[in-house]
Design a protein around this motif. Structure first.
Motif, PDB file in Angstrom:
ATOM      1  N   ILE A   1       0.826  -1.014   0.040  1.00 38.37           N
ATOM      2  CA  ILE A   1      -0.032   0.238   0.013  1.00 38.37           C
ATOM      3  C   ILE A   1       0.606   1.328   0.454  1.00 38.37           C
ATOM      4  O   ILE A   1       1.736   1.530   0.784  1.00 38.37           O
ATOM      5  N   VAL A   2       0.162   2.319  -1.259  1.00 39.10           N
ATOM      6  CA  VAL A   2       1.909   3.257  -1.106  1.00 39.10           C
ATOM      7  C   VAL A   2       0.662   4.554  -1.535  1.00 39.10           C
ATOM      8  O   VAL A   2       0.313   4.502  -2.609  1.00 39.10           O
ATOM      9  N   SER A   3       0.804   5.862  -1.104  1.00 39.44           N
ATOM     10  CA  SER A   3       0.683   6.719  -1.206  1.00 39.44           C
ATOM     11  C   SER A   3       0.569   7.512  -2.536  1.00 39.44           C
ATOM     12  O   SER A   3       1.288   6.978  -2.661  1.00 39.44           O
ATOM     13  N   LYS A   4      -0.288   7.615  -3.183  1.00 40.66           N
ATOM     14  CA  LYS A   4      -0.514   8.112  -4.869  1.00 40.66           C
ATOM     15  C   LYS A   4       1.069   9.143  -4.609  1.00 40.66           C
ATOM     16  O   LYS A   4       1.336   9.458  -5.996  1.00 40.66           O
ATOM     17  N   SER A   5       0.688  10.310  -3.450  1.00 39.35           N
ATOM     18  CA  SER A   5       2.004  11.107  -3.326  1.00 39.35           C
ATOM     19  C   SER A   5       3.228  10.463  -3.997  1.00 39.35           C
ATOM     20  O   SER A   5       4.262  11.649  -4.864  1.00 39.35           O
ATOM     21  N   ILE A   6       3.266   9.468  -3.295  1.00 37.94           N
ATOM     22  CA  ILE A   6       4.853   9.156  -3.384  1.00 37.94           C
ATOM     23  C   ILE A   6       5.654   8.747  -4.181  1.00 37.94           C
ATOM     24  O   ILE A   6       6.023   8.967  -5.815  1.00 37.94           O
TER      25      ILE A   6
ATOM     26  N   TRP B   1       7.614   7.485   5.566  1.00 38.68           N
ATOM     27  CA  TRP B   1       7.600   6.274   6.825  1.00 38.68           C
ATOM     28  C   TRP B   1       6.961   4.960   5.894  1.00 38.68           C
ATOM     29  O   TRP B   1       6.514   5.488   5.028  1.00 38.68           O
ATOM     30  N   LEU B   2       7.704   4.288   6.467  1.00 41.28           N
ATOM     31  CA  LEU B   2       7.257   2.704   6.387  1.00 41.28           C
ATOM     32  C   LEU B   2       7.476   1.164   7.158  1.00 41.28           C
ATOM     33  O   LEU B   2       7.521   1.626   8.132  1.00 41.28           O
TER      34      LEU B   2
ATOM     35  N   ASN C   1       1.873  -7.730   1.329  1.00 42.65           N
ATOM     36  CA  ASN C   1       2.851  -8.233   2.101  1.00 42.65           C
ATOM     37  C   ASN C   1       2.161  -7.603   3.108  1.00 42.65           C
ATOM     38  O   ASN C   1       3.547  -7.862   4.268  1.00 42.65           O
ATOM     39  N   GLY C   2       1.991  -6.179   3.667  1.00 43.67           N
ATOM     40  CA  GLY C   2       1.671  -5.748   5.298  1.00 43.67           C
ATOM     41  C   GLY C   2       2.333  -4.815   5.136  1.00 43.67           C
ATOM     42  O   GLY C   2       2.402  -3.543   5.911  1.00 43.67           O
ATOM     43  N   TRP C   3       2.851  -3.936   4.025  1.00 46.60           N
ATOM     44  CA  TRP C   3       3.949  -3.012   3.979  1.00 46.60           C
ATOM     45  C   TRP C   3       3.079  -2.299   3.379  1.00 46.60           C
ATOM     46  O   TRP C   3       2.431  -1.780   2.395  1.00 46.60           O
ATOM     47  N   VAL C   4       3.120  -1.094   3.916  1.00 47.37           N
ATOM     48  CA  VAL C   4       3.040   0.751   3.526  1.00 47.37           C
ATOM     49  C   VAL C   4       3.174   1.664   3.832  1.00 47.37           C
ATOM     50  O   VAL C   4       4.470   1.765   4.515  1.00 47.37           O
ATOM     51  N   ALA C   5       3.487   2.969   2.769  1.00 46.09           N
ATOM     52  CA  ALA C   5       4.343   3.585   2.352  1.00 46.09           C
ATOM     53  C   ALA C   5       3.685   4.814   2.409  1.00 46.09           C
ATOM     54  O   ALA C   5       2.829   5.083   1.546  1.00 46.09           O
ATOM     55  N   LEU C   6       4.208   6.028   3.039  1.00 48.01           N
ATOM     56  CA  LEU C   6       3.862   7.506   3.492  1.00 48.01           C
ATOM     57  C   LEU C   6       4.626   8.306   2.974  1.00 48.01           C
ATOM     58  O   LEU C   6       6.017   8.164   3.395  1.00 48.01           O
ATOM     59  N   GLY C   7       4.237   9.250   1.961  1.00 48.20           N
ATOM     60  CA  GLY C   7       5.316  10.432   1.793  1.00 48.20           C
ATOM     61  C   GLY C   7       5.966  11.424   3.040  1.00 48.20           C
ATOM     62  O   GLY C   7       4.638  11.835   4.280  1.00 48.20           O
ATOM     63  N   ASP C   8       6.453  12.455   2.147  1.00 48.53           N
ATOM     64  CA  ASP C   8       6.832  13.338   3.401  1.00 48.53           C
ATOM     65  C   ASP C   8       5.806  14.832   3.919  1.00 48.53           C
ATOM     66  O   ASP C   8       6.187  15.627   4.492  1.00 48.53           O
ATOM     67  N   THR C   9       5.339  14.029   2.605  1.00 50.90           N
ATOM     68  CA  THR C   9       4.229  15.939   2.482  1.00 50.90           C
ATOM     69  C   THR C   9       2.478  15.283   3.100  1.00 50.90           C
ATOM     70  O   THR C   9       2.000  15.775   2.819  1.00 50.90           O
ATOM     71  N   ASP C  10       2.160  13.718   3.247  1.00 49.23           N
ATOM     72  CA  ASP C  10       1.356  13.144   3.514  1.00 49.23           C
ATOM     73  C   ASP C  10       0.949  13.272   5.155  1.00 49.23           C
ATOM     74  O   ASP C  10       1.229  13.494   5.768  1.00 49.23           O
TER      75      ASP C  10
END
Length: 360
Positions: A27-32, A41-42, A51-60
């Motif tokens: 799961i990844v934020s569209k901003s990335i 953030w991961l 696989n359970g990983w979630v990635a967020l961007g620095d401006t999210d």
């Protein structure tokens, strides 16, 4: 013309690099993905999605990530192509919470739980267990409880006897049946067992980490309980000589299979396949002879075998003698065997450990 030249000079789309095969969805934020933010953030959660990983961007912002339209699932390699540092942490467990940091040496992750910096690839849990198991094997001796625990059915362990192994002379040989049986590189043991036919028992481990594995094999020579164990020495050597130059106790496995059989059967096996190869030039003894027999064994006992078969009770066509072949734990390696002795010092069993179930 100017527009045409502009398109012509544009570089071709960058081909996505496949860092990890079968990495699954993340799961990844569209901003990335859109490049309006950089990975910051991961974290890994126990999720039904990929696989359970979630990635967020620095401006999210919290408001941004709370909107499901702003999150999407992509292959982990898509994220890795944007930020390759994620490959280093792919095998970290559920509950991991990481922050991407940077210094002159490059990008790395900080574990927010303990403040540890992660700059090198984290090994797969199976690899870590394998390395730990490798260090554990081939000791001079183990507590009796270790050997006995291997063959106590319960929990993740199950015992199974594929059949009896014949010992027409009682001289024992340990070998990889496809690579060394009947040859000079097999390990011929100093102690003998009485001539006869004995059950060969397998300790089958059902592991979430490593799958179904044969953790150990045991030749049951008598019903008398073993009260102590000693390492099985090669012919002409005694335990007190262990550690001297040129004195070893190991048998090698190079095809993932092992067997414990009689010296005479080893010779019969060698002669049989010498003739078989003459009659079948260019053919492989596993692919063209044993593979079908292993698969037949798997169909007969599917609950204790992997695809393709994990063991085979085989009768030599010419002599009728039985030999049992079995997968050796995690596969190729060097292993030792251990005699179980009763209160009178007589052999009651021979154990070949391949895995410590606690590690898997």
């Amino acid at each position: 013309m100017a527009l045409f030249n502009k398109k012509k000079n544009e570089p071709p789309p960058k081909e996505m690099k496949q860092y990890i095969t079968g990495a699954g969805g993340t799961i990844v934020s569209k901003s990335i993905l859109e490049g309006t933010s950089k990975l910051k953030w991961l974290f890994r959660e126990n999720s039904e999605y990929g696989n359970g990983w979630v990635a967020l961007g620095d401006t999210d912002t919290q408001e941004y990530v709370d909107n499901p339209d702003n999150m999407t699932i992509v292959d982990f390699n898509t994220l890795a192509n944007i930020e390759p540092a994620v490959v280093n942490v792919f095998y970290m467990p559920v509950g991991s919470d990481l922050e991407l940091c940077s210094d002159p040496s490059g990008n790395y992750f900080l574990d927010t739980r303990d403040g540890k910096e992660i700059r090198e690839p984290v090994k797969h849990p199976v690899q870590l267990a394998f390395e730990k198991n490798l260090k554990f094997l081939n000791q001079d001796n183990y507590p009796s409880e270790f050997f006995q625990g291997l063959f106590q059915t319960g929990g993740r362990l199950e015992t199974f006897i594929p059949g009896n192994a014949d010992f027409p002379t009682g001289e024992v040989v340990l070998a990889d049946p496809l690579a060394y049986l009947g040859g000079e590189y097999a390990t011929y043991l100093d102690r003998k067992v009485p001539a006869g036919s004995y059950p060969l028992e397998l300790a089958v481990l059902h592991s979430e980490l490593a799958g179904l594995r044969i953790a150990a094999a045991r030749l049951i020579v008598s019903d008398s309980p073993a009260v102590r164990y000693e390492i099985a020495m090669p012919k002409g050597k005694k335990p007190e000589e262990l550690g001297q130059p040129g004195v070893w106790t190991l048998f090698g496995v190079d095809t993932g299979l092992a067997c414990c059989t009689d010296v005479k059967i080893g010779e019969e096996y060698r002669d049989f396949f010498a003739q078989w190869h003459k009659e079948n030039p260019g053919k492989n003894r596993y692919d063209d002879y044993f593979a079908a027999l292993f698969e037949e064994s798997r169909r007969k006992f599917p609950h204790v075998q992997n695809q393709g078969g994990s063991f085979l009770s085989w009768q030599l066509p010419r002599t009728g003698h039985h030999v049992i072949m079995f997968a050796s734990g995690m596969g190729d390696g060097i292993y030792s065997a251990y005699w179980g002795l009763d209160s009178d010092g007589e052999v009651t069993e021979l154990i070949m450990p391949f895995m410590n179930p606690e590690f898997f």
